[in-house]
Scaffold this motif. Structure first.
Motif, PDB file in Angstrom:
ATOM      1  N   LYS A 268       0.693  -1.239   0.007  1.00 42.44           N
ATOM      2  CA  LYS A 268       0.064  -0.015  -0.151  1.00 42.44           C
ATOM      3  C   LYS A 268       0.828   1.363   0.136  1.00 42.44           C
ATOM      4  O   LYS A 268       0.283   2.338  -0.019  1.00 42.44           O
ATOM      5  CB  LYS A 268      -0.960   0.061   1.391  1.00 42.44           C
ATOM      6  CG  LYS A 268      -1.506  -1.161   1.182  1.00 42.44           C
ATOM      7  CD  LYS A 268      -2.808  -1.438   0.261  1.00 42.44           C
ATOM      8  CE  LYS A 268      -3.556  -2.741   0.201  1.00 42.44           C
ATOM      9  NZ  LYS A 268      -4.413  -2.584  -0.879  1.00 42.44           N
ATOM     10  N   LEU A 294      -3.798   2.947  -4.605  1.00 40.21           N
ATOM     11  CA  LEU A 294      -2.649   3.662  -4.443  1.00 40.21           C
ATOM     12  C   LEU A 294      -2.492   5.199  -4.839  1.00 40.21           C
ATOM     13  O   LEU A 294      -1.657   5.744  -5.069  1.00 40.21           O
ATOM     14  CB  LEU A 294      -1.520   2.886  -5.300  1.00 40.21           C
ATOM     15  CG  LEU A 294      -1.147   1.432  -4.866  1.00 40.21           C
ATOM     16  CD1 LEU A 294      -0.142   0.855  -5.978  1.00 40.21           C
ATOM     17  CD2 LEU A 294      -0.452   1.523  -3.625  1.00 40.21           C
ATOM     18  N   LEU A 298       1.016   6.712  -5.313  1.00 43.93           N
ATOM     19  CA  LEU A 298       1.583   6.577  -6.486  1.00 43.93           C
ATOM     20  C   LEU A 298       2.201   7.963  -7.349  1.00 43.93           C
ATOM     21  O   LEU A 298       1.045   8.674  -7.690  1.00 43.93           O
ATOM     22  CB  LEU A 298       0.814   5.617  -7.634  1.00 43.93           C
ATOM     23  CG  LEU A 298       1.299   4.947  -8.649  1.00 43.93           C
ATOM     24  CD1 LEU A 298       2.672   4.042  -8.218  1.00 43.93           C
ATOM     25  CD2 LEU A 298       0.585   4.199  -9.763  1.00 43.93           C
TER      26      LEU A 298
END
Length: 645
Positions: A268, A294, A298
């Motif tokens: 995660k 995410l 991300l």
């Protein structure tokens, strides 16, 4: 008049030096006064010498050095290394990259002298094996080790390092083909503090990933080209630690969307994912749905070479709102519709790579310019459908643009007129754009004063006038590619003399330039380190004499097909103290004796040489052995010898 700097403390002067970044400015600071000179001696933390000769003096002078990079020093062997490093010292980081003459004896001496050492770079050291690994293992406080492409090291050598250096945090063992699952398993058991691990191109399988999953502090894992790894291995990672922030599974041909989806479900904290050139069918709904978990983390997603659909790109745009970089190079199915949806959702993008996405048109550029206001880097190589209109939208909407690649895009001067509005531009690549002429370069020269790199490869409409404009307006240029711009003559090279920061210059195939132009350029470009003169047929000994006199910092030189004689070659190679890489194929006016003398004159400096294969049988075996013994790699080109002299 008294020296006002004498009242300043060393700490205060050190703070001033911390804010000086240009090498020439630092040198000027040393000349201000003895106080500044002394402060620099005490304050400096890192050096990268080009020769070993002055190294002992430098290490004594700079008493606070912590980082030493010897990767540029030729003829580095055990004796030279042992004599160069004083004991005691404060060194914590040493780079010996590509030092093929270093063996276990030299490494033992290094470790004994540097009791505080924490990082060693031995990448591309072809002689590094298990015995050398045992010598490195004596540095019990080691935290970082780079042994990429050390082909002789095996599981045994890795085990010695792992057992002795349990505090290791960063390890690079890319391209070490003798390391297997057994070595990785022992490494993980002993080095539980590992945060960064590169096992790219190893012959390891899923069992290695089962072991790696136990590393509770691991943040960065690179496993490029691990063809024996599949979805099962990624499943092991998903059940293991949850600290992973970056993973690179590019070129892992057996990894599918199911394995990557399983990984995303367990990890995660991922900020970077590179799955380029994996299974072409990677972007399934299962994988894409997991990306939503995410969305706040991300930052970087690279999908180069994969099969895309409009739906998949739209999903990424909806689920990955915090993306800063997206890589879609050579992606099949990357259409205007899908990319437009993606950039509409990902408004924080700073880097977009659309290289070879040949169906991309101005519509995409409109949506990028309208939504991605923070864009700094845009790569559009071989996107032949983009036009001036689209680039106008980019220039108007992305005012912070620093890099754009338009290679093989057939852009014209009008496009450069629009791009010149991007005053922060640092890198501009226009290779294979025959529509670019002097007029377009004038726009860039007038408005892009911060330009550092310009690529005009095969821009055949560019003449001396355009080069003069660039030389007058873009004085900070460091890298310039003029290969096969066949209208450039000595007049154009004369204007380059104003580019004092120029370090990398490519002039391949400029048939109109002569030694006169080379001389004019060399007089002004004293910081030149890389020069390509291949197929500059009119450059002769006079050009070599000019380079020998004015460009003392040259490290890499290509003079293949030039009309150089043995005398000019010998003088050049003997004079350039920093020269390490020279390509001299088809020097028809140089005799065998000329090659012998030139190579002997530079024997202690060269690290790479490119020669015709026919010379291998006629040059002195003793000379070739000496070159190789001193760390010089010779590349033989399989073409016939031709002598005209």
């Amino acid at each position: 008049m008294s020296d006002m700097t004498a009242v300043l403390s060393v700490d205060l002067i050190a703070q001033v030096l911390d804010r000086v970044h240009d090498a020439r400015d630092i040198k000027s600071c040393r000349l201000i006064s003895k106080a500044f000179l002394h402060a620099e001696y005490v304050h400096r933390r890192a050096i990268r010498p080009l020769r070993l000769g002055p190294l002992p003096l430098l290490l004594r002078r700079y008493s606070s050095l912590q980082s030493l990079d010897l990767s540029s020093c030729p003829s580095l062997d055990d004796t030279a290394l042992s004599l160069s490093i004083p004991n005691p010292n404060n060194l914590r980081s040493v780079s010996l990259s590509r030092a093929s003459g270093i063996t276990w004896r030299g490494l033992e001496a290094l470790v004994s002298a540097c009791v505080k050492i924490e990082a060693i770079d031995l990448s591309h050291c072809t002689g590094f094996g298990d015995r050398e690994a045992a010598a490195v293992a004596r540095a019990a406080g080691l935290k970082e080790l780079r042994i990429e492409k050390c082909l002789k090291v095996t599981d045994m050598g890795l085990a010695k390092v792992a057992v002795a250096c349990t505090g290791l945090e960063r390890l690079g063992i890319k391209w070490c083909p003798e390391i297997s699952d057994i070595g990785i398993d022992l490494l993980v058991k002993k080095c539980q503090d590992l945060r960064e691990l590169d096992i790219s191109y190893l012959k390891v399988g899923n069992e290695s990933l089962r072991s790696i999953a136990c590393l509770s502090k691991l943040e960065d894992l690179a496993m490029v080209g691990c063809s024996d790894v599949d979805d099962e291995g990624l499943l092991f990672l998903s059940f293991g630690n949850s600290s992973l922030q970056s993973i690179d599974v590019s070129r892992c041909e057996n990894v599918t969307s199911h394995g990557l989806a399983a990984l995303l479900e367990g990890q995660k904290c991922l900020k970077k994912i590179n799955s380029g050139d994996c299974n072409p069918e990677l972007l399934t709904s299962t994988f894409l749905s997991k990306l939503s978990a995410l969305q706040s983390m991300l930052n970087i997603l690279k999908l180069d070479g994969l099969q895309l659909t409009d739906s998949s790109l739209s999903t990424i745009g909806q689920n990955c709102k915090n993306l800063h970089e997206i890589g879609l190079s050579k992606c099949k199915g990357a259409s205007d519709e899908g990319i437009s949806r993606l950039v509409t959702g990902c408004i924080n993008l700073t880097t977009i790579d659309l290289t070879c996405c040949r169906s991309v048109s101005d519509r995409v550029l409109f949506y990028i310019g309208s939504n991605c206001k923070r864009l700094e880097c845009l790569r559009l190589e071989s996107c032949g459908l983009v036009s001036e209109k689209g680039l106008d939208w980019i220039a108007s909407g992305c005012t912070d643009l620093k890099e754009i690649d338009l290679t093989d895009c057939n852009v014209t001067d009008t496009a450069l007129k629009y791009l010149s509005k991007c005053s922060e531009l640092r890198v501009l690549k226009l290779g294979l754009c025959p529509g670019v002429s002097d007029c377009g370069l004038a726009f860039i020269a007038n408005n892009c004063a911060k330009l550092l790199e310009l690529d005009l490869y095969r821009c055949t409409a560019v003449t001396d006038e355009g080069l003069a404009s660039i030389s007058a307006g873009c004085l900070k240029i460091r890298k310039l590619n003029l290969c096969y711009c066949n209208q450039i003559s000595d007049t154009g090279l004369n204007s380059l003399g104003s580019l004092e920061d120029l370090s990398d210059l490519e002039l391949r195939g400029l048939v109109r330039i002569t030694s006169s132009g080379i001389t004019s350029m060399a007089v002004g470009c004293r910081r030149l380190t890389h020069l390509d003169l291949k197929r500059c047929y009119s450059v002769d000994d006079a050009g070599m004499w000019a380079l020998a006199r004015y460009t003392e910092n040259l490290r890499q030189l290509t003079i293949s097909y030039c009309t150089v004689t043995g005398l000019g070659l010998c003088h050049l190679l003997g004079s350039l103290r920093c020269l390490q890489d020279v390509k001299m194929v088809h020097l028809s006016w140089v005799s065998i004796e000329g090659f012998e003398l030139a190579l002997r004159a530079s024997c202690g400096k060269l690290k790479k040489v490119k020669l015709l294969g026919g010379l291998q049988d006629v040059l002195s075996p003793e000379l070739l052995q000496t070159l190789q013994a001193r760390g010089c790699r010779i590349r033989w080109v399989n073409k016939p010898l031709v002598f005209k002299g």
